[in-house]
Write a protein that holds these residues in place. Structure first.
Motif, PDB file in Angstrom:
ATOM      1  N   VAL A  49      13.834 -13.240  -2.548  1.00 52.79           N
ATOM      2  CA  VAL A  49      12.405 -13.278  -2.863  1.00 52.79           C
ATOM      3  C   VAL A  49      11.721 -11.937  -2.612  1.00 52.79           C
ATOM      4  CG1 VAL A  49      12.258 -15.751  -2.391  1.00 52.79           C
ATOM      5  CG2 VAL A  49      11.710 -14.119  -0.567  1.00 52.79           C
ATOM      6  N   LEU A  50      12.427 -10.986  -2.023  1.00 46.44           N
ATOM      7  CA  LEU A  50      11.783  -9.711  -1.678  1.00 46.44           C
ATOM      8  C   LEU A  50      11.261  -8.947  -2.893  1.00 46.44           C
ATOM      9  CD1 LEU A  50      13.948  -8.347   1.275  1.00 46.44           C
ATOM     10  CD2 LEU A  50      11.841  -9.689   1.348  1.00 46.44           C
ATOM     11  N   PRO A  51      11.990  -8.885  -4.028  1.00 48.45           N
ATOM     12  CA  PRO A  51      11.401  -8.186  -5.180  1.00 48.45           C
ATOM     13  C   PRO A  51      10.070  -8.797  -5.601  1.00 48.45           C
ATOM     14  CG  PRO A  51      13.741  -8.588  -5.541  1.00 48.45           C
ATOM     15  CD  PRO A  51      13.365  -9.348  -4.311  1.00 48.45           C
ATOM     16  N   ARG A  52       9.989 -10.124  -5.655  1.00 46.06           N
ATOM     17  CA  ARG A  52       8.761 -10.803  -6.050  1.00 46.06           C
ATOM     18  C   ARG A  52       7.646 -10.574  -5.023  1.00 46.06           C
ATOM     19  NH1 ARG A  52       7.896 -15.320  -9.034  1.00 46.06           N
ATOM     20  NH2 ARG A  52       9.072 -14.074 -10.533  1.00 46.06           N
ATOM     21  N   TYR A  53       7.968 -10.741  -3.739  1.00 48.35           N
ATOM     22  CA  TYR A  53       6.935 -10.653  -2.707  1.00 48.35           C
ATOM     23  C   TYR A  53       6.478  -9.215  -2.460  1.00 48.35           C
ATOM     24  CZ  TYR A  53       8.162 -15.511  -1.506  1.00 48.35           C
ATOM     25  OH  TYR A  53       8.402 -16.858  -1.540  1.00 48.35           O
ATOM     26  N   SER A  54       7.266  -8.239  -2.908  1.00 48.17           N
ATOM     27  CA  SER A  54       6.840  -6.847  -2.766  1.00 48.17           C
ATOM     28  C   SER A  54       5.940  -6.411  -3.909  1.00 48.17           C
ATOM     29  CB  SER A  54       8.053  -5.922  -2.678  1.00 48.17           C
ATOM     30  OG  SER A  54       8.844  -6.006  -3.849  1.00 48.17           O
ATOM     31  N   VAL A  55       5.725  -7.324  -4.881  1.00 44.35           N
ATOM     32  CA  VAL A  55       4.832  -7.037  -6.003  1.00 44.35           C
ATOM     33  C   VAL A  55       3.661  -8.019  -6.037  1.00 44.35           C
ATOM     34  CG1 VAL A  55       4.662  -6.787  -8.518  1.00 44.35           C
ATOM     35  CG2 VAL A  55       6.768  -6.103  -7.339  1.00 44.35           C
ATOM     36  N   HIS A  59       2.419 -14.137  -0.335  1.00 47.45           N
ATOM     37  CA  HIS A  59       3.580 -14.962   0.035  1.00 47.45           C
ATOM     38  C   HIS A  59       4.469 -14.289   1.075  1.00 47.45           C
ATOM     39  CE1 HIS A  59       2.793 -17.661  -3.385  1.00 47.45           C
ATOM     40  NE2 HIS A  59       2.529 -16.561  -4.079  1.00 47.45           N
ATOM     41  N   GLU A  60       4.077 -13.158   1.620  1.00 48.01           N
ATOM     42  CA  GLU A  60       4.976 -12.310   2.413  1.00 48.01           C
ATOM     43  C   GLU A  60       5.628 -13.062   3.573  1.00 48.01           C
ATOM     44  OE1 GLU A  60       1.597 -11.655   2.253  1.00 48.01           O
ATOM     45  OE2 GLU A  60       1.668 -10.430   0.429  1.00 48.01           O
ATOM     46  N   HIS A  61       4.843 -13.858   4.307  1.00 44.79           N
ATOM     47  CA  HIS A  61       5.374 -14.517   5.505  1.00 44.79           C
ATOM     48  C   HIS A  61       6.486 -15.496   5.183  1.00 44.79           C
ATOM     49  CE1 HIS A  61       2.293 -17.287   3.938  1.00 44.79           C
ATOM     50  NE2 HIS A  61       2.995 -18.253   4.491  1.00 44.79           N
ATOM     51  N   LYS A  62       6.546 -15.979   3.965  1.00 48.40           N
ATOM     52  CA  LYS A  62       7.548 -16.983   3.596  1.00 48.40           C
ATOM     53  C   LYS A  62       8.962 -16.408   3.543  1.00 48.40           C
ATOM     54  CE  LYS A  62       4.135 -19.179   0.541  1.00 48.40           C
ATOM     55  NZ  LYS A  62       3.845 -19.585  -0.859  1.00 48.40           N
ATOM     56  N   ALA A  63       9.076 -15.092   3.446  1.00 49.03           N
ATOM     57  CA  ALA A  63      10.391 -14.456   3.319  1.00 49.03           C
ATOM     58  C   ALA A  63      11.129 -14.363   4.642  1.00 49.03           C
ATOM     59  CB  ALA A  63      10.242 -13.055   2.721  1.00 49.03           C
ATOM     60  N   PHE A  64      10.469 -14.682   5.759  1.00 52.68           N
ATOM     61  CA  PHE A  64      11.042 -14.454   7.087  1.00 52.68           C
ATOM     62  C   PHE A  64      11.166 -15.787   7.830  1.00 52.68           C
ATOM     63  CE2 PHE A  64       8.712 -10.759   5.639  1.00 52.68           C
ATOM     64  CZ  PHE A  64       9.712  -9.798   5.668  1.00 52.68           C
ATOM     65  N   ILE A  65      12.397 -16.233   8.001  1.00 49.42           N
ATOM     66  CA  ILE A  65      12.682 -17.566   8.523  1.00 49.42           C
ATOM     67  C   ILE A  65      13.185 -17.453   9.957  1.00 49.42           C
ATOM     68  CG2 ILE A  65      13.949 -19.702   8.121  1.00 49.42           C
ATOM     69  CD1 ILE A  65      14.369 -18.747   5.227  1.00 49.42           C
ATOM     70  N   PRO A  66      12.550 -18.129  10.912  1.00 53.23           N
ATOM     71  CA  PRO A  66      13.013 -18.066  12.308  1.00 53.23           C
ATOM     72  C   PRO A  66      14.437 -18.598  12.448  1.00 53.23           C
ATOM     73  CG  PRO A  66      10.822 -19.063  12.165  1.00 53.23           C
ATOM     74  CD  PRO A  66      11.342 -18.966  10.765  1.00 53.23           C
ATOM     75  N   TYR A  67      15.181 -18.008  13.385  1.00 53.42           N
ATOM     76  CA  TYR A  67      16.568 -18.403  13.596  1.00 53.42           C
ATOM     77  C   TYR A  67      16.724 -19.543  14.608  1.00 53.42           C
ATOM     78  CZ  TYR A  67      18.623 -14.443  11.060  1.00 53.42           C
ATOM     79  OH  TYR A  67      19.022 -13.565  10.089  1.00 53.42           O
ATOM     80  N   THR A 167      11.560  -6.851  12.661  1.00 51.84           N
ATOM     81  CA  THR A 167      10.695  -7.946  13.056  1.00 51.84           C
ATOM     82  C   THR A 167       9.969  -8.505  11.836  1.00 51.84           C
ATOM     83  OG1 THR A 167       8.722  -6.592  13.445  1.00 51.84           O
ATOM     84  CG2 THR A 167      10.289  -6.815  15.277  1.00 51.84           C
ATOM     85  N   LYS A 168       9.501  -9.725  11.977  1.00 48.91           N
ATOM     86  CA  LYS A 168       8.713 -10.327  10.904  1.00 48.91           C
ATOM     87  C   LYS A 168       7.435  -9.527  10.679  1.00 48.91           C
ATOM     88  CE  LYS A 168       6.182 -14.542   9.741  1.00 48.91           C
ATOM     89  NZ  LYS A 168       5.886 -15.938  10.137  1.00 48.91           N
ATOM     90  N   GLU A 169       6.783  -9.128  11.756  1.00 49.31           N
ATOM     91  CA  GLU A 169       5.543  -8.359  11.647  1.00 49.31           C
ATOM     92  C   GLU A 169       5.756  -7.095  10.826  1.00 49.31           C
ATOM     93  OE1 GLU A 169       2.341  -6.097  14.613  1.00 49.31           O
ATOM     94  OE2 GLU A 169       4.350  -6.620  15.321  1.00 49.31           O
ATOM     95  N   GLY A 170       6.822  -6.384  11.124  1.00 49.62           N
ATOM     96  CA  GLY A 170       7.109  -5.164  10.385  1.00 49.62           C
ATOM     97  C   GLY A 170       7.475  -5.439   8.941  1.00 49.62           C
ATOM     98  N   GLY A 171       8.223  -6.523   8.690  1.00 50.84           N
ATOM     99  CA  GLY A 171       8.607  -6.857   7.325  1.00 50.84           C
ATOM    100  C   GLY A 171       7.412  -7.222   6.462  1.00 50.84           C
ATOM    101  N   VAL A 172       6.496  -8.005   7.015  1.00 56.53           N
ATOM    102  CA  VAL A 172       5.287  -8.369   6.276  1.00 56.53           C
ATOM    103  C   VAL A 172       4.463  -7.127   5.962  1.00 56.53           C
ATOM    104  CG1 VAL A 172       3.067  -9.574   6.462  1.00 56.53           C
ATOM    105  CG2 VAL A 172       5.187 -10.745   7.113  1.00 56.53           C
ATOM    106  N   ALA A 173       4.311  -6.239   6.946  1.00 55.57           N
ATOM    107  CA  ALA A 173       3.552  -5.004   6.734  1.00 55.57           C
ATOM    108  C   ALA A 173       4.206  -4.131   5.661  1.00 55.57           C
ATOM    109  CB  ALA A 173       3.426  -4.239   8.047  1.00 55.57           C
ATOM    110  N   TRP A 174       5.539  -4.080   5.677  1.00 62.30           N
ATOM    111  CA  TRP A 174       6.284  -3.298   4.678  1.00 62.30           C
ATOM    112  C   TRP A 174       6.007  -3.826   3.279  1.00 62.30           C
ATOM    113  CZ3 TRP A 174       9.759  -3.274   0.775  1.00 62.30           C
ATOM    114  CH2 TRP A 174      10.566  -2.146   0.579  1.00 62.30           C
ATOM    115  N   LEU A 175       6.093  -5.142   3.096  1.00 59.28           N
ATOM    116  CA  LEU A 175       5.871  -5.735   1.778  1.00 59.28           C
ATOM    117  C   LEU A 175       4.446  -5.494   1.289  1.00 59.28           C
ATOM    118  CD1 LEU A 175       7.750  -9.140   2.214  1.00 59.28           C
ATOM    119  CD2 LEU A 175       8.479  -7.177   0.845  1.00 59.28           C
ATOM    120  N   LYS A 176       3.471  -5.602   2.180  1.00 55.96           N
ATOM    121  CA  LYS A 176       2.076  -5.381   1.781  1.00 55.96           C
ATOM    122  C   LYS A 176       1.853  -3.925   1.377  1.00 55.96           C
ATOM    123  CE  LYS A 176      -0.088  -9.111   4.425  1.00 55.96           C
ATOM    124  NZ  LYS A 176      -1.039  -9.453   5.514  1.00 55.96           N
ATOM    125  N   ARG A 177       2.493  -3.018   2.082  1.00 54.91           N
ATOM    126  CA  ARG A 177       2.356  -1.606   1.727  1.00 54.91           C
ATOM    127  C   ARG A 177       3.006  -1.328   0.375  1.00 54.91           C
ATOM    128  NH1 ARG A 177       3.312   3.472   5.759  1.00 54.91           N
ATOM    129  NH2 ARG A 177       1.669   2.342   6.831  1.00 54.91           N
TER     130      ARG A 177
END
Length: 462
Positions: A49-55, A59-67, A167-177
């Motif tokens: 889902v990363l290509p879609r969520y990076s555009v 939906h960014e938070h949905k890409a990161f699933i807790p273990y 981290t999820k926080e960093g991943g969400v920030a990356w996608l938004k940027r």
């Protein structure tokens, strides 16, 4: 957990294959055995889902699933939807460690941080194991590498990554940027006509119709490992979305380094001499197997050259392999060219040279099942638990026919499964991400994921 169990199965990499191994072993290992699942990411990063969520925003938070539920039995299919599944049992010996592996040897590995409560002391940060499943996959192309710079930014400018890698926080920030960078672009060149490049080109063209999008692919056909009908359908849809598709020509990488510009756009050149102008260039090519750690411990097991360079040799049992001696008598079997390098080490997923299997999450999943069942057989032998009538032959992996599903803009997809090609016209924008959440122990619906339930949860519940 105050003391370590006496026996350990370590799994490096907790994505599609590694997580499947962890789940099966947690349900099947005898007493006094534990699973230690290790990943440098705090959450499972759902790559598809990363290509879609990076555009597409929202939906960014949905890409990161807790273990935290990865070792739990899966919820029943008809169980009520809930974003708060039962908590893992504290007494379970199995553990997930958010850490990176810095070195590997035959029966131990070193982490970048200590976990004294799990037997990894600060003095040496070493975890000893009886069996190892290597599931580190491959280094991702830049446009979905959350550990790298965003799009064409310099590494030094990607300050958000300095404190938030893995981290999820960093991943969400990356996608938004990344979303903002694509939104600013007046023109985009996508290099590489694999699934990733096709998804980026079609999504950008539909979400930002004023943006001029070009897709450059070195081969005459898109997705050449699949039937030609896939190519035809994709090419037709790209044309409908006004994507300019150039086939049979390769980017001259030296023209990227020259950083030539004209009227605010970069000017790059193909090997045939064709010039292409684009304000943003996305390189969607080249996945490199992540086998540097294996090469340290088992140098003969990593292919040194050729088209499979860097991949891990494995037997059909998915045990790590090495080349057979030149003068060895050929074995009467499917793979006479190799011998087992380490009976206790298995490699699966994109890092493994798995007999022609396409690099894909579903293949890593099935390889993980074979590896897990073989580990359980070997453990039962070691513990004297195998019945006299039990088949002691290890299971052998055979890849199925190539299968794939590729999104073509926001609501359409094309797929090939068991030789059948088809399309779907009413795909949800979030790409049914809730289904992969269920695989990781969360029986949730699409509506449950609209809000980020971790954001409102107490810190100790995340």
């Amino acid at each position: 957990m105050s003391s370590s169990p006496s026996r350990t199965v370590a799994i490096i990499g907790a994505s599609y294959g590694g997580a499947r191994v962890a789940h099966l072993l947690a349900q099947g290992l005898p007493e006094r055995w534990r699973v230690v699942l290790i990943d440098r990411n705090s959450h499972m990063n759902h790559l598809y889902v990363l290509p879609r969520y990076s555009v597409l925003p929202g939906h960014e938070h949905k890409a990161f699933i807790p273990y935290k539920n990865v070792f739990l039995p899966p919820p029943a299919f008809d169980a009520p939807s809930t974003s708060s599944p039962p908590s893992p049992i504290d007494s379970s010996p199995h553990v997930f460690l958010h850490a990176a592996v810095t070195s590997l040897s035959e029966h131990s590995l070193v982490l970048d941080r200590a976990f004294p409560e799990h037997g990894v002391a600060e003095s040496d940060r070493t975890l000893h194991f009886d069996f190892l499943v290597y599931a580190l996959g491959s280094h991702l192309p830049a446009p979905i590498n959350l550990w790298g710079p965003v799009a064409d930014e310099d590494v030094e400018k990607a300050d958000v990554l300095d404190v938030s890698r893995g981290t999820k926080e960093g991943g969400v920030a990356w996608l938004k940027r990344f979303q903002k960078r694509v939104e600013r672009a007046s023109s985009v060149l996508v290099v590489g006509g694999g699934a990733l490049g096709i998804q980026f080109a079609s999504d950008i063209a539909e979400i930002h119709p004023a943006t001029r999008v070009t897709l450059l692919h070195s081969r005459a056909r898109l997705l050449p490992r699949f039937d030609e009908g896939m190519h035809t359908e994709i090419l037709s849809t790209l044309a409908t979305l006004n994507v300019c598709t150039i086939l049979g020509d390769r980017l001259d990488l030296s023209s990227l380094q020259q950083k030539r510009t004209q009227d605010g756009e970069r000017v790059v050149r193909t090997q045939s001499g064709r010039e292409i102008r684009a304000e943003l260039v996305l390189l969607c090519t080249g996945q490199t197997p992540n086998t540097a750690l294996l090469r340290e411990a088992f140098p003969e097991s990593v292919i040194p050259d050729g088209p499979d360079r860097g991949m891990a040799r494995v037997r059909r049992t998915l045990q790590l392999a090495k080349p057979a001696p030149v003068d060895a008598l050929p074995e009467i079997e499917e793979d006479p060219a190799t011998r087992v390098a380490a009976e206790h080490v298995f490699a699966i997923g994109d890092a493994a040279d798995a007999f022609g299997a396409v690099n894909a999450g579903h293949n890593a999943f099935f390889q993980g099942e074979v590896a897990a069942r073989n580990v359980l057989r070997l453990v039962r032998r070691r513990e004297g638990l195998a019945a006299a009538s039990e088949d002691r032959t290890l299971e052998r992996y055979a890849p199925g026919p190539p299968a794939i599903k590729v999104s073509l803009g926001l609501n359409k997809s094309v797929y090939q499964f068991q030789g059948v090609i088809g399309t779907k016209e009413q795909e949800p924008p979030d790409l049914d991400v809730h289904l992969i959440w269920r695989y990781y122990g969360y029986h949730v619906s699409r509506e449950d994921l609209e809000a980020d339930f971790e954001a409102s949860a107490p810190a100790d519940a995340k």
